[in-house]
Enzyme design. Structure first.
Site, PDB file in Angstrom:
ATOM      1  N   HIS A   1       0.131  -2.133  -1.479  1.00 51.20           N
ATOM      2  CA  HIS A   1       0.759  -1.446  -2.610  1.00 51.20           C
ATOM      3  C   HIS A   1      -0.112  -1.539  -3.862  1.00 51.20           C
ATOM      4  O   HIS A   1      -0.212  -0.589  -4.624  1.00 51.20           O
ATOM      5  CB  HIS A   1       2.135  -2.063  -2.868  1.00 51.20           C
ATOM      6  CG  HIS A   1       2.944  -1.327  -3.886  1.00 51.20           C
ATOM      7  ND1 HIS A   1       3.923  -0.433  -3.538  1.00 51.20           N
ATOM      8  CD2 HIS A   1       2.899  -1.336  -5.235  1.00 51.20           C
ATOM      9  CE1 HIS A   1       4.454   0.073  -4.632  1.00 51.20           C
ATOM     10  NE2 HIS A   1       3.858  -0.456  -5.682  1.00 51.20           N
TER      11      HIS A   1
ATOM     12  N   HIS B   1       9.216   5.443  -4.171  1.00 52.53           N
ATOM     13  CA  HIS B   1      10.052   4.242  -4.042  1.00 52.53           C
ATOM     14  C   HIS B   1      10.877   4.391  -2.766  1.00 52.53           C
ATOM     15  O   HIS B   1      12.094   4.524  -2.809  1.00 52.53           O
ATOM     16  CB  HIS B   1      10.948   4.073  -5.272  1.00 52.53           C
ATOM     17  CG  HIS B   1      10.955   2.674  -5.795  1.00 52.53           C
ATOM     18  ND1 HIS B   1      12.026   2.105  -6.419  1.00 52.53           N
ATOM     19  CD2 HIS B   1      10.007   1.710  -5.762  1.00 52.53           C
ATOM     20  CE1 HIS B   1      11.734   0.863  -6.771  1.00 52.53           C
ATOM     21  NE2 HIS B   1      10.521   0.600  -6.382  1.00 52.53           N
TER      22      HIS B   1
END
Lengths: 260, 993
Positions: free
Chosen positions: B230, B304
């Site tokens: 990430h 998300h």
């Protein structure tokens, strides 16, 4: 008095249409200033130094305990003198909700504030949802409201709220509001047909979109006239549509404030 | 201490809009037999309170006296016997989950002078009337409560969710790893959920062997976060051996070595375009371009996905909050949000749901509510987006959140100095979101919800709104030297990045906490929302504190930037971690990965097998296409987003006579916002309409369906669509910046990575063809889900391209609704035999083989169209995308409430495009349908000279055929589509013919 009356745009934690309200006031000839309510409470800024007050839209304190509720508590005893002095107050959307919950609208018979006395409210929309759409407003000629005085054209502007359904505590309260001309703005259709959803976007009793106090100096409304202050903001500008600006309310308010 | 329970219910006889809404949702989930659901709100008040205090709190703060009834009782008072005519469900948040209402209640009690209130909590009570069967009730409970963040009680009273107060916990573990063997290192990574592979663990081991000590938990967690996919994008920076094969599995060429996808395909395109107006690409939290001589625009899109799968409201909510912070993190004021959402089919049967997965309808409702809540409360208009449905997204929905901001040129400062204070402002730190960065870098399983509950956060948009105002005031007064947001990885990531060169000395004990009991590593890694980190010179610190206090924002100095390149973490006086910033940021070994691309064995269907109406009538197909979930109106969703706040929207999400036509792009007129940048106060004399009104268009391109045939074609289509949408709305094609967002499966599997390489190649080629730079991008990998049965569910590899284009004069911004009868309709761009993966084929359950290929005319066509638009020669313009020319024509027609005729014999086409269905529904790229007045026709045609462009139809008055009809003439001159506007409108609003 200066030709550009000073106007206070009161920013509470979570209000968010402060700047549009300021732009509308500027275009209408006022001198707008955005001030956080904390500075008013701390005494750094005095309400008395302004000719007009705007409570803008948004989600004051997140609307966590109900729309405008905590803001109403902060305001309920602070505006009495300003209102009693006859200075104009405009509450838009969340600002309207706060005025109602603070008992400042419709207020007492003599036009004074009736802090803590809540006879009407803005409940959840019939759809139970936040909705953003353009609606028409019809200024009510019988109203003493200084913001709508002399307006004959419909106003076209968006609503953007989840709790805007005008409800009176009982039929007598509603009849009394009507009888005294305190309904300043109603949802309308340009073709004059009876109004239903989505023209009345939230199920408001009597298609009521805005009410004023007995003196006509305090106006609260759910829609956002500050979002239609130039023609280009209109949704059918590309189809040649012009006018019906919400700016008219601000012009009236600023003119009234300048003449005080 | 006493505890009171307050119940607020709608007054008897008054409408319960929420309850009605919930009953409709239950019905939509297929739960029958429910007559009515009544909803009350619950509040729990604890403290040194007597009954009068509780009554006063309830009267002043809780409920609306006009429409609600409030009852106050001691919590320990005997409950009434449960009524027999109804079932009840009571729901509360787990202790520690953000409860902004409870926070406001405490604040309200302080304001009204009830000092005794010590703790507050909230909940809901649902009363269900009707014949709800037991399993229906269980299914219903998924509507009321999500076990990831909530607990519920059936037919009984729920206990208030007060957290057990915990003492402060300064425990720091030492994790011995310098002596571990490879299996031991892997075990440490697995057990602590570090998501680090053996090479990475070995690099860490080497570092600590050199340091002659073992790491602390704070250090190891920080390394895992900083090195997570990430945060560091290992796959996009990896060395990849890439092999292409034929559909039969034979090698199609030599194995190629790719040295970083990011460098090779994305940044390279930006460098080739060499646009002077790009001010920052891939460096800051967001891409930045020049708007005018005084102001810049910042744009960022994030995903998300995993949080939204587990807790749809909170996941989407904090997704919006996160990308908005990225914009605040480049010192810009957010002026617009975008969202692109991908869900499983809304009508999926419960039996087909993988174990542990929420129903797509439940996910969609929660995600949409989450987007609505954050954007609306922050006062940021949500102006553009898309919603796509595909079974591949059932277990792993995609939530792309974008944010556009405006900032004065030069206002964003990025050079912290040694001695500057490390200041955190905004929300407090709790245990929420621990290990989110590493969690989002893993695949999910049916147990993820149980294990990773803490990875989910609930947002508090008002905190962020106030932090925004504080940051902008500090920006305008020049009070900070650098700024970033706390996103994935929390303070560890934010401070770690800001101190990458200088180093810093930080005291974790100073971090304001929501509740006590957090260990130092938890404080450092927490992903609690709404926090920004600023580098503040000590001389400015008092002023920053004053600004924050005035706006109800908490601000705390945690330490200082040092200049020695060491990141030193203390808890009070004790050092709990110390890392060399160079190792932290550059010590990660580079990955080497293998990728294989093998095209699917695809074939075109027999055209005769495709059903039509009598005589080859395509009207039923057009109506079905308009009604398809991906195409039809999203008005019921979009109206829940405030798209008018900030007053800049001159190109709205819906356009046309009745405000119902789908706009190609949002157009913002920034005269007010930009004027405010130049002048200090809103009180500016520069607000009168200027002669030239510069604006900006925001659009998106996404079509994952093509990826099933070829991700390269999908990438081209996404870039082309984003640009088309932007230019159709009035943007200058030579001033369009792009953002790339990849959502893909597990990159360690060579076939997944092979598709990703193809996709990245398409991104490069398309951007270079249009000379459009990428300014920001993000990849979300490991979007796979392994069910309880061990089956892997990978998402369709999905590329979203977002475009930000300058509209030189918004007086010439364009809308897509037909304007007047008698105007001519031009078709621009070549229609080819490219129905592969089209909406038309998918309608019939087919894939086909010929995905749309790069258009020949490309940039020249966009430039010519823009010249015509800028010259005022165009009345309406719509791009042709899903559903092809026929759907574009129908949308323009129903938006303008005007009929049209279009002759398919006259449209520019390739020789192979020889069937009516192909001409009507092919999704060839680079095409527009344009309305031009007869008196402008010659000038318009001159603009388009030499390009594929033909007058092919005419706008018809609504009355011309009785009620206004949309007519397409086929190759034999007879109508192949003939639909009345009301029929089109019904279909487009989702009522299938």
């Amino acid at each position: 008095m200066s030709r550009r009356p000073p106007i206070l745009i009161l920013h509470a934690t979570g209000t968010n249409r402060d700047r549009e309200a300021a732009w509308a006031c500027e275009l209408a000839g006022g001198a707008a200033e955005i001030v956080h309510i904390n500075r008013l409470i701390a005494g750094e800024v005095r309400l008395a130094d302004y000719r007009m007050l705007i409570l803008p839209g948004g989600f004051s304190y997140g609307d966590d305990l109900g729309a405008g509720k905590l803001w109403a508590i902060a305001l309920r005893y602070r505006l009495a003198a300003f209102i009693a002095a006859g200075r104009p107050v405009l509450g838009i959307c969340n600002g309207f909700q706060a005025l109602v919950k603070a008992g400042l609208l419709p207020g007492a018979d003599d036009g004074a504030a009736a802090a803590g006395q809540q006879g009407v409210t803005l409940a959840r929309n019939d759809s139970a949802r936040f909705e953003c759409r353009w609606i028409y407003l019809e200024p009510q000629s019988a109203s003493p409201c200084v913001f709508t005085r002399g307006l004959t054209e419909l106003i076209y502007c968006p609503v953007a709220h989840g709790e805007g359904k005008f409800v009176a505590a009982d039929a007598a309260t509603l009849a009394d509001l009507e009888a005294r001309g305190l309904v300043a703005l109603r949802y309308a259709r340009p073709d004059g047909q009876p109004v239903a959803y989505p023209w009345n976007p939230n199920g408001s009793a009597g298609d009521i979109a805005g009410i004023c106090n007995a003196a006509g100096t305090v106006l609260g409304l759910m829609p956002h006239p500050e979002n239609h202050i130039i023609d280009e903001q209109g949704p059918r500008f590309r189809r040649g549509e012009r006018g019906q600006l919400g700016l008219a309310l601000f012009r009236n308010g600023v003119r009234y404030a300048a003449e005080l | 201490m006493k505890c009171f329970r307050v119940q607020v219910a709608p007054r008897t006889g008054l409408r319960d809009a929420r309850g009605e809404n919930l009953r409709r949702q239950a019905e939509a989930l297929g739960i029958a037999g429910i007559e009515r659901i009544a909803i009350s709100d619950l509040y729990f008040l604890e403290g040194a309170l007597d009954a009068a205090d509780a009554e006063r709190l309830a009267a002043l703060l809780l409920g609306d006296p006009v429409v609600e009834e409030t009852t106050v009782a001691r919590l320990d008072a005997a409950a009434d016997a449960a009524p027999a005519d109804r079932r009840t469900v009571e729901v509360v948040l787990h202790p520690g989950v953000t409860d902004s209402v409870a926070e406001s209640l405490l604040e309200g009690a302080r304001v009204i002078g009830v000092a005794g209130l010590a703790r507050a909590a909230t909940g809901q009570r649902y009363e269900i009337f009707g014949r709800a069967e037991a399993d229906a009730l269980a299914r219903l409970s998924t509507l009321f409560a999500n076990p990831v963040i909530q607990s519920y009680a059936l037919d009984s009273r729920i206990a208030p969710p007060f957290a057990l107060s915990q003492p402060a916990d300064d425990t720091v573990e030492i994790i011995p790893l310098t002596q571990a063997d490879p299996a031991g290192l892997e075990a440490i990574s697995r057990e602590r959920r570090l998501s680090l592979d053996l090479a990475e663990m070995s690099a860490i081991q080497e570092y600590y062997r050199g340091e002659r000590r073992e790491p602390t938990d704070v250090e190891l967690e920080m390394l895992a976060q900083t090195w997570s996919e990430h945060c560091v994008h290992k796959t996009f920076r990896a060395l990849i051996d890439y092999e292409e094969r034929t559909a039969e599995g034979r090698p199609a060429g030599p194995i190629r070595r790719i040295d970083s996808l990011l460098k090779t395909y994305i940044r390279a395109a930006t460098e080739r375009a060499a646009r002077p107006w790009v001010r920052s690409a891939f460096v800051d939290n967001a891409g930045i371009i020049a708007f005018d001589e005084h102001t810049d625009l910042a744009f960022k899109v994030e995903t998300h996905n995993h949080p939204s799968a587990l807790e749809p409201f909170g996941g989407a909510n904090t997704g919006v909050g996160g990308v908005v912070r990225d914009i605040i993190g480049v010192s810009a004021r957010p002026i617009a949000n975008t969202d692109v959402l991908c869900f499983g089919p809304a009508d999926l049967a419960f039996e087909e749901l993988p174990a542990g997965v929420l129903h797509p309808r439940r996910i969609a409702d929660g995600v949409i509510a989450g987007v609505e809540d954050y954007g609306n409360k922050m006062g940021i208009p949500t102006v553009n987006g898309a919603i796509l449905y595909d079974p591949g997204y059932t277990a792993n929905p995609l939530v792309f959140c974008g944010c556009l901001g405006i900032l004065p040129r030069g206002a964003h400062r990025t050079a912290a100095q040694a001695g500057d204070l490390v200041v955190v402002i905004g929300g407090r730190t709790g245990r929420d979101g621990l290990r989110g960065a590493t969690f989002s870098s893993m695949e999910m399983t049916h147990e993820t919800g149980h294990i990773a509950g803490s990875a989910v956060q609930i947002g508090h948009p008002i905190h962020e709104k106030q932090a925004l105002e504080a940051v902008l005031m500090a920006r305008d007064e020049g009070l900070y030297t650098a700024i970033t947001d706390c996103g994935a990885g929390g303070l560890s990531s934010a401070v770690g990045e800001m101190a990458a060169e200088l180093g810093a000395d930080v005291d974790l004990a100073r971090v304001p906490l929501k509740y006590s009991g957090l260990r130092p590593w938890e404080i450092w890694l927490s992903e609690a929302q709404e926090r920004m980190v600023l580098a503040v010179p000590p001389a400015h610190w008092p002023r920053v504190q004053a600004i924050c206090a005035g706006l109800d924002v908490e601000a705390t100095a945690l330490g200082a930037f040092t200049g020695d390149g060491q990141l030193r973490l203390r808890y009070g006086e004790r050092i709990v971690g110390q890392l060399d910033a160079r190792f932290l940021h550059h010590g990660i070994p580079r990955r080497r990965l293998r990728a294989v691309w093998e095209p699917p064995a695809a074939h075109e269907p027999d055209p005769a097998a495709l059903p039509t109406g009598p005589g080859g009538d395509l009207t039923p197909a057009l109506l079905a296409l308009l009604a398809a979930p991906n195409t039809r109106s999203k008005e019921d969703v979009v109206r829940r987003y405030d798209h008018e706040v900030q007053g800049a929207g001159v190109g709205k999400p819906f356009t046309g006579a009745a405000g119902a036509g789908p706009a190609d792009a949002a157009v913002l007129d920034l005269r007010f916002a930009a004027a405010q940048m130049v002048h200090e106060h809103p009180a500016t004399s520069n607000l009168q309409p200027a002669t030239v009104r510069r604006g900006v268009a925001v659009s998106a391109g996404v079509n994952p369906a093509y990826g099933a045939l070829d991700p390269y074609a999908m990438a081209w289509a996404a870039v082309d669509e984003a640009l088309r949408n932007c230019v159709a709305a009035g943007a200058d094609p030579d001033q369009v910046a792009l953002l790339d967002n990849f959502c893909w499966g597990n990159p360690l599997l060579p076939d997944r990575l092979g598709g990703l390489v193809r996709c990245a190649e398409g991104c490069y080629d398309a951007a270079v063809a249009y000379n459009a730079p990428y300014i920001s991008g993000k990849d979300s990998l490991n979007n796979e889900y392994t069910g309880a049965d061990g089956r892997k569910h990978a998402i369709p590899g999905t590329l979203l391209i977002s475009a930000l284009g300058i509209v030189p004069d918004t007086a010439h911004a364009m809308s897509m609704d037909l304007k007047a009868a008698g105007n001519r309709l031009y078709v621009l761009g070549l229609t080819a035999d490219e129905l592969g993966a089209s909406a038309y084929y998918r309608l019939h359950g087919l894939l086909g083989a010929h995905a749309p290929q790069p258009p020949a005319a490309g940039l020249a066509l966009l430039r010519a169209l823009h010249r015509a638009i800028a010259a005022g020669l165009v009345q309406a313009c719509h791009d042709c995308s899903e559903g092809g020319l026929a759907v574009a024509a129908a949308e323009m027609s129903l938006a303008g409430e005007l009929g049209l005729t279009l002759d398919l014999r006259r449209i520019p086409r390739t020789p192979a495009a020889g069937r009516d269905a192909t001409l009507a529904f092919s999704e060839s790229l680079g095409r527009f349908l344009v309305e031009v007045r007869p008196q402008d026709a010659a000038a318009f045609e001159a603009c388009l000279a030499g390009l594929p462009c033909a007058a092919a139809g005419e706008v018809q008055a609504a009355a011309a055929h009785g009620e206004g009809r949309c007519i397409l003439l086929g190759l034999d001159g007879r109508p192949v589509v003939d639909a009345a506007l009301p029929a089109l409108d019904r279909a487009w609003r989702g009522h299938s013919a």
